[in-house]
Design a protein around this motif. Structure first.
Motif, PDB file in Angstrom:
ATOM      1  N   ASP A 100       0.813  -1.212   0.000  1.00  0.00           N
ATOM      2  CA  ASP A 100       0.000   0.000   0.000  1.00  0.00           C
ATOM      3  C   ASP A 100       0.847   1.262   0.000  1.00  0.00           C
ATOM      4  OD1 ASP A 100      -2.323  -1.342  -0.036  1.00  0.00           O
ATOM      5  OD2 ASP A 100      -2.915  -0.905   2.037  1.00  0.00           O
ATOM      6  N   ARG A 101       1.933   1.211   0.780  1.00  0.00           N
ATOM      7  CA  ARG A 101       2.787   2.397   0.879  1.00  0.00           C
ATOM      8  C   ARG A 101       3.586   2.592  -0.404  1.00  0.00           C
ATOM      9  NH1 ARG A 101       5.211   6.166   4.133  1.00  0.00           N
ATOM     10  NH2 ARG A 101       7.487   6.146   4.236  1.00  0.00           N
ATOM     11  N   LYS A 102       4.062   1.499  -0.994  1.00  0.00           N
ATOM     12  CA  LYS A 102       4.768   1.599  -2.270  1.00  0.00           C
ATOM     13  C   LYS A 102       3.857   2.206  -3.335  1.00  0.00           C
ATOM     14  CE  LYS A 102       7.634  -2.503  -1.869  1.00  0.00           C
ATOM     15  NZ  LYS A 102       8.089  -3.713  -2.539  1.00  0.00           N
ATOM     16  N   VAL A 103       2.624   1.724  -3.365  1.00  0.00           N
ATOM     17  CA  VAL A 103       1.669   2.218  -4.360  1.00  0.00           C
ATOM     18  C   VAL A 103       1.417   3.707  -4.143  1.00  0.00           C
ATOM     19  CG1 VAL A 103      -0.734   2.087  -5.151  1.00  0.00           C
ATOM     20  CG2 VAL A 103       0.556  -0.011  -4.772  1.00  0.00           C
ATOM     21  N   ALA A 104       1.296   4.103  -2.871  1.00  0.00           N
ATOM     22  CA  ALA A 104       1.042   5.510  -2.567  1.00  0.00           C
ATOM     23  C   ALA A 104       2.212   6.389  -3.021  1.00  0.00           C
ATOM     24  CB  ALA A 104       0.793   5.690  -1.069  1.00  0.00           C
ATOM     25  N   ILE A 105       3.431   5.919  -2.759  1.00  0.00           N
ATOM     26  CA  ILE A 105       4.606   6.702  -3.137  1.00  0.00           C
ATOM     27  C   ILE A 105       4.749   6.757  -4.664  1.00  0.00           C
ATOM     28  CG2 ILE A 105       7.125   6.868  -2.996  1.00  0.00           C
ATOM     29  CD1 ILE A 105       6.930   5.514  -0.209  1.00  0.00           C
ATOM     30  N   ALA A 106       4.619   5.593  -5.311  1.00  0.00           N
ATOM     31  CA  ALA A 106       4.716   5.568  -6.778  1.00  0.00           C
ATOM     32  C   ALA A 106       3.608   6.424  -7.396  1.00  0.00           C
ATOM     33  CB  ALA A 106       4.643   4.128  -7.284  1.00  0.00           C
ATOM     34  N   PHE A 111       4.137   9.613  -9.979  1.00  0.00           N
ATOM     35  CA  PHE A 111       3.519   9.773 -11.304  1.00  0.00           C
ATOM     36  C   PHE A 111       2.609  11.005 -11.339  1.00  0.00           C
ATOM     37  CE2 PHE A 111       4.949   5.474 -12.343  1.00  0.00           C
ATOM     38  CZ  PHE A 111       5.305   5.658 -13.678  1.00  0.00           C
ATOM     39  N   LYS A 112       1.916  11.272 -10.244  1.00  0.00           N
ATOM     40  CA  LYS A 112       1.058  12.459 -10.193  1.00  0.00           C
ATOM     41  C   LYS A 112       1.896  13.725 -10.388  1.00  0.00           C
ATOM     42  CE  LYS A 112      -2.577  14.490  -7.384  1.00  0.00           C
ATOM     43  NZ  LYS A 112      -3.093  14.671  -6.032  1.00  0.00           N
ATOM     44  N   ASP A 113       3.048  13.742  -9.724  1.00  0.00           N
ATOM     45  CA  ASP A 113       3.972  14.872  -9.862  1.00  0.00           C
ATOM     46  C   ASP A 113       4.489  14.965 -11.305  1.00  0.00           C
ATOM     47  OD1 ASP A 113       5.965  16.799  -8.098  1.00  0.00           O
ATOM     48  OD2 ASP A 113       6.997  15.882  -9.808  1.00  0.00           O
ATOM     49  N   HIS A 153       3.974  18.135 -14.065  1.00  0.00           N
ATOM     50  CA  HIS A 153       5.045  18.884 -14.739  1.00  0.00           C
ATOM     51  C   HIS A 153       5.160  18.541 -16.219  1.00  0.00           C
ATOM     52  CE1 HIS A 153       6.160  19.515 -10.499  1.00  0.00           C
ATOM     53  NE2 HIS A 153       6.677  20.646 -10.941  1.00  0.00           N
ATOM     54  N   TYR A 154       4.727  17.318 -16.583  1.00  0.00           N
ATOM     55  CA  TYR A 154       4.777  16.885 -17.993  1.00  0.00           C
ATOM     56  C   TYR A 154       3.416  16.307 -18.377  1.00  0.00           C
ATOM     57  CZ  TYR A 154       9.875  17.211 -17.487  1.00  0.00           C
ATOM     58  OH  TYR A 154      11.149  17.648 -17.250  1.00  0.00           O
ATOM     59  N   PRO A 155       2.414  17.187 -18.584  1.00  0.00           N
ATOM     60  CA  PRO A 155       1.044  16.727 -18.825  1.00  0.00           C
ATOM     61  C   PRO A 155       0.931  15.749 -19.999  1.00  0.00           C
ATOM     62  CG  PRO A 155       1.085  19.108 -18.503  1.00  0.00           C
ATOM     63  CD  PRO A 155       2.526  18.662 -18.571  1.00  0.00           C
ATOM     64  N   SER A 156       1.806  15.887 -20.978  1.00  0.00           N
ATOM     65  CA  SER A 156       1.688  15.016 -22.155  1.00  0.00           C
ATOM     66  C   SER A 156       2.061  13.564 -21.845  1.00  0.00           C
ATOM     67  CB  SER A 156       2.554  15.544 -23.301  1.00  0.00           C
ATOM     68  OG  SER A 156       3.916  15.562 -22.922  1.00  0.00           O
ATOM     69  N   ALA A 157       2.690  13.308 -20.714  1.00  0.00           N
ATOM     70  CA  ALA A 157       3.067  11.935 -20.355  1.00  0.00           C
ATOM     71  C   ALA A 157       1.844  11.102 -19.960  1.00  0.00           C
ATOM     72  CB  ALA A 157       4.080  11.939 -19.206  1.00  0.00           C
ATOM     73  N   LYS A 158       0.796  11.768 -19.499  1.00  0.00           N
ATOM     74  CA  LYS A 158      -0.361  11.058 -18.938  1.00  0.00           C
ATOM     75  C   LYS A 158      -1.011  10.114 -19.948  1.00  0.00           C
ATOM     76  CE  LYS A 158      -4.151  12.016 -15.767  1.00  0.00           C
ATOM     77  NZ  LYS A 158      -4.874  13.053 -14.990  1.00  0.00           N
ATOM     78  N   ILE A 182      10.871  12.099 -14.487  1.00  0.00           N
ATOM     79  CA  ILE A 182      10.489  11.244 -13.355  1.00  0.00           C
ATOM     80  C   ILE A 182      11.590  11.292 -12.285  1.00  0.00           C
ATOM     81  CG2 ILE A 182      11.398   8.942 -13.938  1.00  0.00           C
ATOM     82  CD1 ILE A 182       8.529   7.875 -13.281  1.00  0.00           C
ATOM     83  N   GLY A 183      12.834  11.500 -12.726  1.00  0.00           N
ATOM     84  CA  GLY A 183      13.924  11.688 -11.765  1.00  0.00           C
ATOM     85  C   GLY A 183      13.675  12.910 -10.888  1.00  0.00           C
ATOM     86  N   GLU A 184      13.206  13.982 -11.523  1.00  0.00           N
ATOM     87  CA  GLU A 184      12.884  15.200 -10.770  1.00  0.00           C
ATOM     88  C   GLU A 184      11.704  14.947  -9.830  1.00  0.00           C
ATOM     89  OE1 GLU A 184      14.233  17.876 -14.653  1.00  0.00           O
ATOM     90  OE2 GLU A 184      12.116  17.788 -14.068  1.00  0.00           O
ATOM     91  N   SER A 185      10.751  14.136 -10.293  1.00  0.00           N
ATOM     92  CA  SER A 185       9.582  13.843  -9.453  1.00  0.00           C
ATOM     93  C   SER A 185       9.973  13.024  -8.225  1.00  0.00           C
ATOM     94  CB  SER A 185       8.522  13.083 -10.269  1.00  0.00           C
ATOM     95  OG  SER A 185       8.063  13.893 -11.330  1.00  0.00           O
ATOM     96  N   PHE A 186      10.817  12.007  -8.417  1.00  0.00           N
ATOM     97  CA  PHE A 186      11.317  11.245  -7.267  1.00  0.00           C
ATOM     98  C   PHE A 186      12.020  12.176  -6.282  1.00  0.00           C
ATOM     99  CE2 PHE A 186      11.115   7.294  -9.915  1.00  0.00           C
ATOM    100  CZ  PHE A 186      10.442   6.497  -9.009  1.00  0.00           C
ATOM    101  N   ALA A 187      12.820  13.084  -6.837  1.00  0.00           N
ATOM    102  CA  ALA A 187      13.586  13.999  -5.991  1.00  0.00           C
ATOM    103  C   ALA A 187      12.679  14.953  -5.214  1.00  0.00           C
ATOM    104  CB  ALA A 187      14.591  14.778  -6.837  1.00  0.00           C
ATOM    105  N   ARG A 188      11.493  15.220  -5.730  1.00  0.00           N
ATOM    106  CA  ARG A 188      10.547  16.071  -4.999  1.00  0.00           C
ATOM    107  C   ARG A 188       9.742  15.275  -3.985  1.00  0.00           C
ATOM    108  NH1 ARG A 188      10.200  19.324  -9.877  1.00  0.00           N
ATOM    109  NH2 ARG A 188       8.919  17.723 -10.848  1.00  0.00           N
TER     110      ARG A 188
END
Ligand code: HEM
Length: 147
Positions: free
Chosen positions: A26-32, A36-38, A42-47, A112-118
């Motif tokens: 559950d926690r992994k899913v929440a973090i992942a 992706f939400k982040d 920042h990159y709407p076209s990725a969705k 996604i690297g920037e998103s992980f970092a945030r």
């Protein structure tokens, strides 16, 4: 800054054990999900790349399963840090899987690297961002090299 030293790797694995590996799915899913939400913010076209896994319904089983696949993929990479040969094979496998998905770009891997970092500093108070960035870039650059 693209070097991921033995010390960086040890540090990441230690932080990983406290933030991630020992935690429930559950926690992994929440973090992942937060990562992706982040990314989509920042990159709407990725969705649009995640329509098949029902990104429009983030609470769906399909989207959760996607998050679990990515989370476990990353988990495996980090746990293989000490085993260069197997790590290289797994990175090559992930690279192939992403080449097959049309529209996945190097820019999104940078993103996604920037998103992980945030996101990670919010879930771990003693997160070593510099070590993480150095190591993540090494992984992401390999996966996205031939995109
Ligand atoms: C699917 C891992 C980053 C786009 C997957 C899968 C894994 C994975 C394990 C499932 C493969 C399968 O079973 O076929 C990772 C890891 C990443 C990462 C570890 C970061 C280090 C990204 C990024 C993008 C992306 C940045 C683009 C924004 C996709 C797409 C799929 C996918 C489009 C297929 C979704 C579907 O099933 O329809 N990823 N991924 N990934 N990934 Fe990644």
């Amino acid at each position: 800054d693209d070097c991921c030293s033995a010390e960086d790797r040890r540090e990441i694995q230690h932080i990983w054990d406290t933030v991630w590996s020992s935690s429930f799915t559950d926690r992994k899913v929440a973090i992942a999900g937060a990562v992706f939400k982040d990314l989509f913010h920042h990159y709407p076209s990725a969705k649009g790349l995640f329509e098949r896994v029902k990104v429009a319904e983030p609470d769906s089983g399909e989207y959760h399963s996607h998050l679990v696949r990515v989370a476990n993929g990353l988990d495996l990479l980090i746990n293989l840090f000490q085993d260069t040969q197997v790590l290289d094979k797994q990175l090559a496998h992930l690279a192939e899987q992403h080449i097959l998905r049309k529209g996945v770009t190097q820019q999104f891997f940078k993103g996604i690297g920037e998103s992980f970092a945030r996101v990670f500093p919010q879930v771990s108070s003693c997160f070593n961002l510099e070590a993480w960035n150095r190591c993540f870039h090494t992984l992401a650059d390999r996966i996205s090299r031939d995109l």
